[in-house]
Motif scaffolding. Sequence first.
Motif, PDB file in Angstrom:
ATOM      1  N   ASP A  13       0.816  -1.222   0.000  1.00  0.00           N
ATOM      2  CA  ASP A  13       0.000   0.000   0.000  1.00  0.00           C
ATOM      3  C   ASP A  13       0.847   1.268   0.000  1.00  0.00           C
ATOM      4  O   ASP A  13       0.367   2.341  -0.380  1.00  0.00           O
ATOM      5  N   GLU A  14       2.069   1.162   0.444  1.00  0.00           N
ATOM      6  CA  GLU A  14       2.930   2.348   0.538  1.00  0.00           C
ATOM      7  C   GLU A  14       3.596   2.610  -0.819  1.00  0.00           C
ATOM      8  O   GLU A  14       4.441   1.841  -1.279  1.00  0.00           O
ATOM      9  N   SER A  15       3.207   3.700  -1.464  1.00  0.00           N
ATOM     10  CA  SER A  15       3.778   4.045  -2.765  1.00  0.00           C
ATOM     11  C   SER A  15       5.272   4.307  -2.654  1.00  0.00           C
ATOM     12  O   SER A  15       6.028   4.044  -3.593  1.00  0.00           O
ATOM     13  N   GLU A  16       5.708   4.802  -1.491  1.00  0.00           N
ATOM     14  CA  GLU A  16       7.133   5.071  -1.309  1.00  0.00           C
ATOM     15  C   GLU A  16       7.933   3.774  -1.309  1.00  0.00           C
ATOM     16  O   GLU A  16       9.059   3.727  -1.821  1.00  0.00           O
ATOM     17  N   VAL A  17       7.354   2.717  -0.745  1.00  0.00           N
ATOM     18  CA  VAL A  17       8.026   1.416  -0.734  1.00  0.00           C
ATOM     19  C   VAL A  17       8.197   0.914  -2.160  1.00  0.00           C
ATOM     20  O   VAL A  17       9.265   0.431  -2.550  1.00  0.00           O
ATOM     21  N   ARG A  18       7.153   1.022  -2.970  1.00  0.00           N
ATOM     22  CA  ARG A  18       7.212   0.580  -4.366  1.00  0.00           C
ATOM     23  C   ARG A  18       8.240   1.390  -5.147  1.00  0.00           C
ATOM     24  O   ARG A  18       9.041   0.833  -5.904  1.00  0.00           O
ATOM     25  N   ALA A  19       8.197   2.708  -4.962  1.00  0.00           N
ATOM     26  CA  ALA A  19       9.120   3.573  -5.703  1.00  0.00           C
ATOM     27  C   ALA A  19      10.573   3.275  -5.337  1.00  0.00           C
ATOM     28  O   ALA A  19      11.455   3.240  -6.204  1.00  0.00           O
ATOM     29  N   THR A  20      10.826   3.044  -4.060  1.00  0.00           N
ATOM     30  CA  THR A  20      12.197   2.744  -3.616  1.00  0.00           C
ATOM     31  C   THR A  20      12.679   1.432  -4.208  1.00  0.00           C
ATOM     32  O   THR A  20      13.824   1.315  -4.665  1.00  0.00           O
ATOM     33  N   ALA A  21      11.803   0.420  -4.223  1.00  0.00           N
ATOM     34  CA  ALA A  21      12.185  -0.881  -4.764  1.00  0.00           C
ATOM     35  C   ALA A  21      12.503  -0.786  -6.253  1.00  0.00           C
ATOM     36  O   ALA A  21      13.511  -1.330  -6.724  1.00  0.00           O
ATOM     37  N   LEU A  22      11.660  -0.102  -7.006  1.00  0.00           N
ATOM     38  CA  LEU A  22      11.886   0.031  -8.448  1.00  0.00           C
ATOM     39  C   LEU A  22      13.155   0.816  -8.737  1.00  0.00           C
ATOM     40  O   LEU A  22      13.915   0.483  -9.658  1.00  0.00           O
ATOM     41  N   SER A  23      13.408   1.838  -7.950  1.00  0.00           N
ATOM     42  CA  SER A  23      14.636   2.626  -8.131  1.00  0.00           C
ATOM     43  C   SER A  23      15.873   1.779  -7.830  1.00  0.00           C
ATOM     44  O   SER A  23      16.876   1.839  -8.545  1.00  0.00           O
ATOM     45  N   THR A  24      15.786   0.968  -6.766  1.00  0.00           N
ATOM     46  CA  THR A  24      16.910   0.088  -6.409  1.00  0.00           C
ATOM     47  C   THR A  24      17.148  -0.957  -7.497  1.00  0.00           C
ATOM     48  O   THR A  24      18.296  -1.275  -7.842  1.00  0.00           O
ATOM     49  N   LEU A  25      16.051  -1.505  -8.051  1.00  0.00           N
ATOM     50  CA  LEU A  25      16.160  -2.473  -9.136  1.00  0.00           C
ATOM     51  C   LEU A  25      16.833  -1.846 -10.355  1.00  0.00           C
ATOM     52  O   LEU A  25      17.755  -2.434 -10.951  1.00  0.00           O
ATOM     53  N   GLN A  26      16.396  -0.657 -10.734  1.00  0.00           N
ATOM     54  CA  GLN A  26      16.965   0.007 -11.908  1.00  0.00           C
ATOM     55  C   GLN A  26      18.442   0.333 -11.705  1.00  0.00           C
ATOM     56  O   GLN A  26      19.267   0.116 -12.604  1.00  0.00           O
ATOM     57  N   ASP A  27      18.777   0.828 -10.513  1.00  0.00           N
ATOM     58  CA  ASP A  27      20.189   1.130 -10.222  1.00  0.00           C
ATOM     59  C   ASP A  27      21.026  -0.146 -10.233  1.00  0.00           C
ATOM     60  O   ASP A  27      22.163  -0.158 -10.717  1.00  0.00           O
ATOM     61  N   GLY A  28      20.468  -1.225  -9.702  1.00  0.00           N
ATOM     62  CA  GLY A  28      21.182  -2.495  -9.679  1.00  0.00           C
ATOM     63  C   GLY A  28      21.443  -3.034 -11.074  1.00  0.00           C
ATOM     64  O   GLY A  28      22.534  -3.537 -11.365  1.00  0.00           O
ATOM     65  N   MET A  29      20.452  -2.923 -11.952  1.00  0.00           N
ATOM     66  CA  MET A  29      20.626  -3.377 -13.341  1.00  0.00           C
ATOM     67  C   MET A  29      21.698  -2.557 -14.044  1.00  0.00           C
ATOM     68  O   MET A  29      22.577  -3.106 -14.727  1.00  0.00           O
ATOM     69  N   ARG A  30      21.637  -1.255 -13.877  1.00  0.00           N
ATOM     70  CA  ARG A  30      22.633  -0.402 -14.534  1.00  0.00           C
ATOM     71  C   ARG A  30      24.032  -0.691 -14.005  1.00  0.00           C
ATOM     72  O   ARG A  30      25.009  -0.760 -14.773  1.00  0.00           O
ATOM     73  N   GLY A  31      24.138  -0.875 -12.696  1.00  0.00           N
ATOM     74  CA  GLY A  31      25.437  -1.175 -12.108  1.00  0.00           C
ATOM     75  C   GLY A  31      25.984  -2.514 -12.560  1.00  0.00           C
ATOM     76  O   GLY A  31      27.177  -2.649 -12.854  1.00  0.00           O
ATOM     77  N   ALA A  32      25.099  -3.519 -12.642  1.00  0.00           N
ATOM     78  CA  ALA A  32      25.538  -4.852 -13.080  1.00  0.00           C
ATOM     79  C   ALA A  32      26.041  -4.817 -14.517  1.00  0.00           C
ATOM     80  O   ALA A  32      27.088  -5.389 -14.836  1.00  0.00           O
ATOM     81  N   PHE A  33      25.321  -4.112 -15.388  1.00  0.00           N
ATOM     82  CA  PHE A  33      25.742  -4.032 -16.791  1.00  0.00           C
ATOM     83  C   PHE A  33      27.036  -3.239 -16.931  1.00  0.00           C
ATOM     84  O   PHE A  33      27.932  -3.613 -17.702  1.00  0.00           O
ATOM     85  N   ALA A  34      27.162  -2.163 -16.164  1.00  0.00           N
ATOM     86  CA  ALA A  34      28.389  -1.363 -16.221  1.00  0.00           C
ATOM     87  C   ALA A  34      29.596  -2.177 -15.776  1.00  0.00           C
ATOM     88  O   ALA A  34      30.676  -2.102 -16.380  1.00  0.00           O
ATOM     89  N   ASN A  35      29.438  -2.977 -14.731  1.00  0.00           N
ATOM     90  CA  ASN A  35      30.548  -3.812 -14.256  1.00  0.00           C
ATOM     91  C   ASN A  35      30.940  -4.862 -15.290  1.00  0.00           C
ATOM     92  O   ASN A  35      32.131  -5.136 -15.505  1.00  0.00           O
ATOM     93  N   LEU A  36      29.942  -5.460 -15.938  1.00  0.00           N
ATOM     94  CA  LEU A  36      30.241  -6.468 -16.949  1.00  0.00           C
ATOM     95  C   LEU A  36      30.946  -5.839 -18.152  1.00  0.00           C
ATOM     96  O   LEU A  36      31.840  -6.446 -18.748  1.00  0.00           O
ATOM     97  N   ARG A  37      30.562  -4.640 -18.505  1.00  0.00           N
ATOM     98  CA  ARG A  37      31.239  -3.951 -19.624  1.00  0.00           C
ATOM     99  C   ARG A  37      32.707  -3.701 -19.297  1.00  0.00           C
ATOM    100  O   ARG A  37      33.570  -3.788 -20.178  1.00  0.00           O
ATOM    101  N   GLN A  38      32.984  -3.394 -18.050  1.00  0.00           N
ATOM    102  CA  GLN A  38      34.373  -3.174 -17.650  1.00  0.00           C
ATOM    103  C   GLN A  38      35.177  -4.472 -17.700  1.00  0.00           C
ATOM    104  O   GLN A  38      36.362  -4.480 -18.056  1.00  0.00           O
TER     105      GLN A  38
END
Length: 493
Positions: free
Chosen positions: A119-144
């Motif tokens: 029910d907490e929109s802030e919880v959903r927003a935080t999770a999606l932001s963490t997921l997106q940051d994690g994906m970007r970080g994982a791809f950046a590390n693999l590129r390196q």
Amino acid sequence: MARFKSIADDFGVPAEHISVFATEAMRKAENAASMLDAILATSGLGVHVLAPEVETLFGAMGARSGFTAVNGLFLDLGGGSVQMTYLNSSADGYEMAAAQTGKSLPFGAAKLSRILEDDESEVRATALSTLQDGMRGAFANLRQQFPSLRDTQIDHENGGVDIYLCGGGFRGYGSILMHTDPIQPYPIHAIGAYTVRGSVFSRTTHMRKVNDEYDGKIFGMSKRRRQQFPAIAAVVEALIGAVPRIRTVTFCSGGNREGALFMKLPGAMREGNPLSILHPISSKVELETVQSVLDIVQSSLPADIDFSGIPNVFTLGLGPLFANNIWTRVGEPSDANAAFELHQAIHRDSSAPGLTHLARAVLGLTLCFRWGAGLGPSDKLLQSNLQKLVDRSNPEANFWAEYLGAVANLFVKLCPAKPNTADKAKNIVKFSSVMENGKTKDRLLLTVSLSSSIYQALDHHELGRYFKDIRKHRGIANKTKTKVELILHRIDS
């Protein structure tokens, strides 16, 4: 688990041949210890809880096990986590490199679904932001870590990364893509090896709408999977946001279980191509005969054309499967055999590496035309949809499937019984061809050289009919305007 052990005992499976392992959900479960104790007490089975690196290895290798060679990102979406790594099977030690550099994010389909229902929109927003940051970080590390992965993002003309997806969540997304594919009904039901362009994969808004609004059954999607689809789409959107240039996306049937089994094979066997042995060859003489047949049929292709970018039974490594089926079911009606070969190519060897959707379509169509492609209405629809699938890869590929099928059909006319030696096959017929380019239509001149005895016994006009119907069975726009002309040549002994 006790029931599983009971079934294994009924089949006589030795205890040492049973491996049970658990992944992210068990690693994070608060009651994991009591669950493991209960499983051991009731079934006698110990459970190995995989480390994240091992889970990444098994997931990636399970997906990789469906292909003869791979080079791309591999992601596995389970219930509790999503893993990303990179595999290039041409590199030494690529399996361990994938395990060591892979990244596991705690956002599986089931777990993220519960978060999105919060029910907490802030919880959903935080999770999606963490997921997106994690994906970007994982791809950046693999590129390196991998220069070859960096290169996919640099070449603006031919570049882009190929992505392989496994796990139930991703396969659910692939099922909706297949459900909305322009080719309907899509001719191959298995989601394994289904491939789409990156631009199609990125249509998440449309896929969400289809999942929400379509009332009927979507093949491959359970009720639970459709309920999880918003979470699955969120993971896909995070992946799209992390990888700027996606060339293709291929969905894989294998996962952790297949990866664990695949890793038990010797390395040389893992990296081998099994397509040549799907049809058993019992002796050296038979092997030489099959190769002789292939050489004869392949000699009908013009030597001055580069076929490397044109899918056919030779460039796709399907030659032995094709050659071994040329004389199969001789004596049965041709129309029944033509239909049989279409269906057989779709359903045979469901998990064999290398039998992609494109390979199945090319093999089925070529063998269908070996039998003249006389089909009933329902099978004509299947043929048309397979042709559309092939046409996506290269508009010329359908012509060459028809042509090689017709050459094989002519070969059997000249040699009704399957040759039992390589020399016998070579002494029956020789092919050569040349392409003549015209203003509006090209001509493929096929020279058929025959021994005097065969030359005199044949109706020369009848032989020409094997090629007169090429392009007339096409269920797609005729983009290859090539006419085949037969030239018969007698070899004086």
